[in-house]
Design an enzyme around this catalytic site. Structure first.
Site: not given
Lengths: 302, 153
Positions: A51-52, A80, A101, A129
């Site tokens: 969703r975000t 890496k 995120r 959030h």
């Protein structure tokens, strides 16, 4: 707010929230405004999200911005062994704003300190959030016509749910009364209750969901996750106690709306979806408008 | 005044700093926090000395070294009872209690294993939200590291 990163809900003042919510209402009325067509938005999802990420990228696209980035860190230089700092310094030299995120708490704050462009936190582990919180506020305002003096019920996992913590903190600015419904093991942590006490507001704790249905203006449902319980028997005991169905909401206030940050599993029965009270899908849609408001405000286009 | 302290006073320093009333057994932590291992001046210290006030205590004397308030206040985390004495020309020119600072930079590890500072090379920073009960709020993950969980880097 131009150029100002949004990492934690406390980074913005009450007036700044309200400004974002007002701007969001403009985008709800008129979503396609190509006012960021000269901008590049970096969308860095170091852990997957449906969703975000889609909501941010939709917001950017509706504004005419170009989006670069990745949807999980698997095929990037992070694999890496590149440090977050190096990734952010590099990306901030390409893009005008970074949406990120990350699974580690504090990653977004750190990124905002090394980045040369503003950063919007789209979730840093169990910490913050803030854009979810803003879209929750927007949804409350749209359904109730105000943010002031409301009866807010929070249901489910109040201990670990970061959306609950941020929303409580934000609603402390608006003279809310909190009704906290959860199993004993998942009560709201005292550090969060402290905000309510500092604001001289009332909260009441319940273990029975039925108690709050007749009084709530907003019922904010959350998912109870099995892995949160130290004792699996405790989970079995409570797992069906915090499920909302159509019959239960018969005696609710007419203005009552049900919110949920989603994904839902079984805590709201599907027979609720068709009721006047169900607002969670519209709430997810509102996320696009709120994120449009944030992108344009931070980039100085609104 | 007990015998040991008197003897230490005899070797009084001409110029420098004395840190007295350090809780016994925390002297080495204070030495580390103040980075005295890398100090080129004379450093004298004693531990488990008798103290009327605290039973046992530690003391450190550092010649020709003076600390900025921010620097010295860091030791308040391990030595909240410490007294700071500034000596010039064998005379005490300043005497004060250490104070817990508002911000703790670099010396404490964040208690939250999921915090980014425990996974990347980042200088830790905490806001002191409770000076009496020592509660430190991480600038990054926003979690609280309480007194019992404080680990020095």
């Amino acid at each position: 707010m131009k150029g100002k990163s949004l990492i934690s809900i406390t980074d913005y003042t009450k007036d700044e929230y309200l400004q974002i919510l007002n701007t969001a209402a403009g985008f709800e009325a008129n979503p396609n405004q190509k006012i960021l067509s000269d901008k590049v938005v970096a969308s860095l999802f170091f852990e997957p999200s449906t969703r975000t990420r889609l909501s941010f990228e939709t917001a950017a696209n509706r504004l005419g911005a170009r989006v670069v980035g990745f949807s999980d860190a698997g095929n990037t230089s992070v694999q890496k062994g590149e440090s977050l700092k190096d990734t952010i310094i590099m990306v901030s030299s390409y893009a005008d704003i970074i949406v990120m995120r990350h699974p580690r708490e504090g990653a977004a704050r750190w990124a905002s300190e090394v980045s040369s462009v503003p950063v919007i936190n789209a979730g840093d582990g169990a910490n913050q959030h803030p854009t979810q919180c803003l879209l929750d506020l927007y949804s409350i305002m749209q359904t109730q016509g105000t943010l002031n003096n409301l009866q807010i019920a929070m249901v489910g996992d109040l201990k670990y749910g970061r959306t609950v913590h941020s929303l409580v903190q934000a609603m402390c600015n608006f003279n809310a009364t909190f009704h906290l419904v959860s199993p004993e093991e998942l009560k709201l942590p005292s550090v969060v209750k402290m905000h309510i006490k500092e604001a001289n507001l009332e909260y009441h704790q319940y273990t029975d969901l039925a108690d709050v249905i007749p009084i709530a203006d907003i019922i904010y449902m959350t998912r109870i996750q099995k892995e949160r319980f130290s004792d699996p028997i405790e989970y079995e005991k409570v797992k069906n106690s915090y499920v909302l169905n159509k019959a239960m909401i018969a005696g609710c206030k007419p203005n009552m709306k049900i919110l949920h940050p989603l994904p839902r599993v079984n805590e709201i029965s599907e027979d609720v979806d068709s009721t006047e009270q169900a607002y969670y899908f519209k709430q997810a849609e509102n996320g696009v408008y709120v994120r449009q408001a944030l992108l344009t405000t931070i980039l100085g286009a609104k | 005044m007990d015998k040991e302290t008197r003897e230490l006073k005899v070797t009084a320093i001409e110029n420098g700093t004395v840190i007295d009333h350090i809780p016994a057994n925390n002297v080495f932590k204070v030495i580390r926090i103040l980075n005295l291992e890398n100090n080129n001046h004379q450093v004298l210290f004693g531990d488990n000395l008798e103290s009327k006030k605290y039973g046992k205590k530690g003391i450190i004397k550092v010649s020709n070294t003076f600390f900025a308030p921010d620097e010295i206040n860091k030791i308040a985390l391990v030595a909240p009872t410490a007294t700071l004495i500034v000596i010039r020309n064998f005379k005490v020119v300043e005497k004060k209690q250490v104070e817990v600072p508002d911000e703790i930079v670099k010396i404490v590890k964040c208690f939250n294993p999921g915090c980014i500072t425990n996974h990347e090379d980042i200088i830790t920073r905490f806001t002191v939200i409770d000076k009496n009960d020592l509660k430190l709020k991480c600038r990054y993950c926003e979690k609280i590291t309480a007194k019992n969980n404080i680990v020095f880097l």
